[in-house]
Every structure is written in structure tokens, then in C-alpha cells.
Design an enzyme around this catalytic site. Structure first.
Site, short mmCIF file in Angstrom:
data_model
loop_
_atom_site.label_atom_id
_atom_site.label_comp_id
_atom_site.label_asym_id
_atom_site.label_seq_id
_atom_site.Cartn_x
_atom_site.Cartn_y
_atom_site.Cartn_z
N THR A 28 1.26 -1.04 0.25
CA THR A 28 -0.45 0.17 0.42
C THR A 28 0.65 1.19 -0.07
OG1 THR A 28 -2.17 -1.15 1.50
CG2 THR A 28 -1.63 1.29 1.44
N SER A 75 1.33 -8.15 -1.09
CA SER A 75 2.53 -8.88 -0.07
C SER A 75 1.11 -9.94 -0.12
CB SER A 75 2.23 -8.51 1.57
OG SER A 75 0.58 -8.01 1.94
N SER A 76 -0.14 -10.46 -0.43
CA SER A 76 -0.70 -11.88 -0.29
C SER A 76 0.23 -12.57 -1.88
CB SER A 76 -1.95 -11.67 -0.92
OG SER A 76 -1.95 -10.69 -2.21
N ASP A 107 -0.66 -6.87 4.70
CA ASP A 107 -1.44 -8.57 4.72
C ASP A 107 -0.76 -9.76 5.48
OD1 ASP A 107 -3.83 -7.26 3.93
OD2 ASP A 107 -4.06 -7.71 2.07
N GLN A 290 -6.85 -20.36 19.33
CA GLN A 290 -7.71 -19.85 18.10
C GLN A 290 -8.18 -18.56 18.29
OE1 GLN A 290 -11.38 -21.56 16.35
NE2 GLN A 290 -10.52 -23.67 16.12
N CYS A 291 -7.70 -18.41 19.77
CA CYS A 291 -7.87 -17.06 20.96
C CYS A 291 -6.29 -16.06 20.33
CB CYS A 291 -7.41 -17.47 22.34
SG CYS A 291 -9.22 -18.29 22.57
#
Length: 378
Positions: A28, A75-76, A107, A290-291
Site C-alpha cells: 500500500t 504481500s498476498s 496483509d 484460536q484465541c
């Protein structure tokens, strides 16, 4: 008239300026409006703007050189080969510079920065990753501040590790995750305080900064790619999970994103078969919470069956965990697939770059939060 002594003093001051190399990979920060009004990366644009920043001429600012990738990379679209290239470019320019700033898209920034923290062994100089949520071409942008802050911190030489600077915080790269796609404070370091915070001055958290290495820089030029992540959801169909292990020949590790501090439906036959098949084939299975904040402590749950071949990721981020696994499986040698798997598992909770807390740290945090909890030995 300027005296010869003044000229000599200025020349000496210039020669003593610290040097920072800015590596612009794209993202970006490098975007500009096209004729149709859409934003797109423009080669040379960000590099030209950085070179013209008035602040770089102020006393105490480092001398800045810029290296721009051609073509610029979203970046992806970055892969392990790109991360290795960034680390190799730092190695190539290591002796001539006191610090490095890597500008890229946000990202996958935490993945790239975490990977480089492992690739750059015995790093003795700051390597600071940054980017922006808003392009530099916009009137209101976070880009200028993020880049200038990164250059200042990289020039200080106080942080011999790979970091991520965003907003007003300098964070250990392998402790970060992108937590917000909209706000300007896009990155979080959920399980470790910032290394430094910028306000009216620079507040350094010296207690957690890494020490200077005792050996010369070495760059690992290979990363394993046989690592994948499976996120568990309640009520999922698990009957075919073990087939996944059998069908992916080059698979080396599977990260299971489990619930809370290690909860998972290990009573389901499909998941049990999955873990058993993985163990038989020498594929490492690692449980990751997942936290965003906290850690995996499978021993808290008697029903988890945590002794059945599932390793704990401790309080590592997913970004740090998968890149550490990629690094270790490429770095560790053994006489068999199972031998390598065992050695990697033994190193999983060993802090290599400050990416994971010692088990007693997050165990103590849980005991303080739940004083009546009785725990089995980790």
C-alpha cells in the site's frame, strides 16, 4: 565564509552518521492513483518520496539508502522464496549498514517478518518491518510516520532483532499478528509487551530486549513448505481427516487451531485416526489456540488426550508457529522422517528468537487467574 575547521567538522559528522538501508518490496505504501482513479503500485514512487523527506536532513538522523524490488510485490503474493530473498539482501548489505527497514504490504507482513526473524541467525542489528494502511499519496496517511519512525529506530542500533513498527509501537516481529484491517493500529503483540513506544520520546522496554549475539550473522537459505493449518469448528465432519495425511506426500507438520487453552473433540474417531496416522507417518501435529491472547495447555483438559501425539504451541502466534516449523524442518537433520519430527517437536517450545514464553510463565498466568485450578505436570 566557512572555515576549513568547520568543513572538516561537518565532514567528520557526516562520516559518523549511522546508515540505514530501506528495502521497498511494495504494498500500500507504494500505491498511487491511476488515471481511472484506482490505486495501484507505482515503481519508484515511494523511493523518490522517501529520498525527499526533509526530516532525514535533521541532525542525528541516519543516512538512508533505498533498495527497491522490481517488480514490486503484493504481500498476498509473497512466498517463502521472497522471505529468503529479503534475508539474503540484508546479509549482502549487512556490513555497510547499521540497521534495516523493510517496507511491504500489511496483509502478510507478520508472516514475512516472523520468517526473517528465524532466517537471520545471530542478528546483531535492527531489522524493522513496516508498511501502511493508507498510501503515502493520500493527504491523510500513516505511511510517513511509520517509515520515519522505523528509520529512527533502525538507526539507533538498540534492537538486535527483527521487529515490526506500526503506529507508535515497536514490537518483536515473531510476536505479532495483523489484528485489524481498517484501523491504523493494525498490528497486535498479544502475548508480549512492545519493545519500545514512541511518544514525546522513545520509551524502551529494556527488560525484554534481546542481547547482542556472540557469533557472526548466518542466514538460513531454505524453508520447508510442508506445513499447513486446519481450524477446528464445532460439529465438523472429521471422517476424512486421516486421508489428508495420507494424500499429501510432502506434508511435515499440521497446525490444529483448537479452542481456548487446548480444547478439541479428541473423542471423535476421525480426529483420533488423524492424529494416529500423522504419528505413524512422521507428521508433527501441533495444537494452537484460536484465541489471539493466551496459550495452549493441553494438560488442563483430561479429556483432551493430549498425550496422544499432539504437541503444544505454547503462546506462539500462528505466524510465528508456521514459520518456525518451516525453518526447523529445513534446518534440522535426522536419520529418518520420524527422527526429524521428534527433534523438531523437542525444539518447538524452546525460545529461539523470543517467539514463545517459557511454559512456567503462561502456566503461572493461568494459576493466578484461576487459583483453584489443579494442573497436571506439563
Amino acid at each position: 565564509m566557512i572555515s576549513a575547521a568547520s568543513k572538516e567538522g561537518k565532514a567528520m559528522e557526516e562520516s559518523m552518521r549511522r546508515k540505514v538501508l530501506v528495502i521497498n518490496t511494495g504494498g500500500t505504501a507504494s500505491m498511487k492513483h491511476r488515471e481511472d482513479g484506482m490505486l495501484d503500485t507505482v515503481p519508484g514512487y515511494l523511493s523518490e518520496r522517501i529520498a525527499c523527506l526533509e526530516e532525514l536532513g535533521e541532525p542525528g538522523m541516519p543516512e538512508v539508502a533505498i533498495k527497491e524490488y522490481t517488480p514490486l510485490i503484493d504481500s498476498s503474493h509473497m512466498e517463502p522464496d521472497t522471505w529468503i530473498k529479503i534475508a539474503s539482501d540484508i546479509e549482502e548489505n549487512y556490513e555497510e549498514n547499521d540497521g534495516f527497514v523493510v517496507v511491504m504490504g500489511t496483509d502478510t507482513l507478520s508472516y514475512a517478518a516472523s520468517a526473517c526473524s528465524f532466517l537471520l541467525e545471530n542478528l546483531g542489528k535492527p531489522v524493522i518491518f513496516t508498511g501502511s494502511q493508507i498510501p503515502l499519496c493520500q493527504p491523510y496517511t500513516d505511511c510517513r510516520r511509520n517509515i520515519l519512525g522505523s528509520i529512527i529506530l533502525a538507526g539507533s542500533g538498540d534492537y538486535p532483532e527483527v521487529c515490526l513498527f506500526f503506529g507508535d509501537k515497536l514490537m518483536r516481529a515473531c510476536r505479532t499478528s495483523k489484528a485489524n484491517s481498517y484501523n491504523l493500529d493494525a498490528f497486535a503483540s498479544p502475548n508480549l509487551a512492545p519493545l519500545a513506544t514512541l511518544a514525546t520520546g522513545i520509551k524502551i522496554n529494556t527488560a525484554i530486549c534481546l542481547p547482542q549475539p556472540k557469533r557472526r550473522l548466518r542466514v538460513q537459505k531454505e524453508l520447508a513448505t510442508g506445513v499447513t493449518v486446519i481450524k477446528l469448528i464445532p460439529g465438523y465432519e472429521d471422517s476424512g481427516m486421516h486421508c489428508f495425511i495420507k494424500d499429501v506426500e510432502r506434508l511435515q507438520a499440521v497446525v490444529l487451531e483448537v479452542y481456548g487453552s487446548g480444547g478439541a473433540p479428541y473423542h471423535k474417531p476421525g480426529l483420533r485416526m488423524f492424529v494416529q496416522t500423522a504419528n505413524e507417518r512422521g507428521v508433527l501435529v501441533v495444537a494452537k489456540s484460536q484465541c489471539l491472547t493466551g496459550s495452549v495447555l493441553p494438560s488442563l483438559y483430561a479429556a483432551n488426550g493430549s498425550g496422544s501425539g499432539v504437541a503444544s504451541a505454547g503462546d506462539m502466534t500462528t505466524e510465528a508457529l508456521v514459520t518456525k516449523l518451516a525453518y526447523l524442518f529445513a534446518r534440522v537433520k535426522g536419520h529418518s522422517r520420524h527422527d526429524v519430527c521428534r527433534k523438531v517437536r523437542d525444539l518447538l517450545l524452546v525460545s529461539l528468537r523470543g517467539e514463545v514464553s517459557p511454559p512456567e510463565v503462561y502456566t503461572q498466568q493461568i494459576l493466578e487467574r484461576e487459583p483453584g485450578l489443579v494442573m497436571s505436570k506439563l
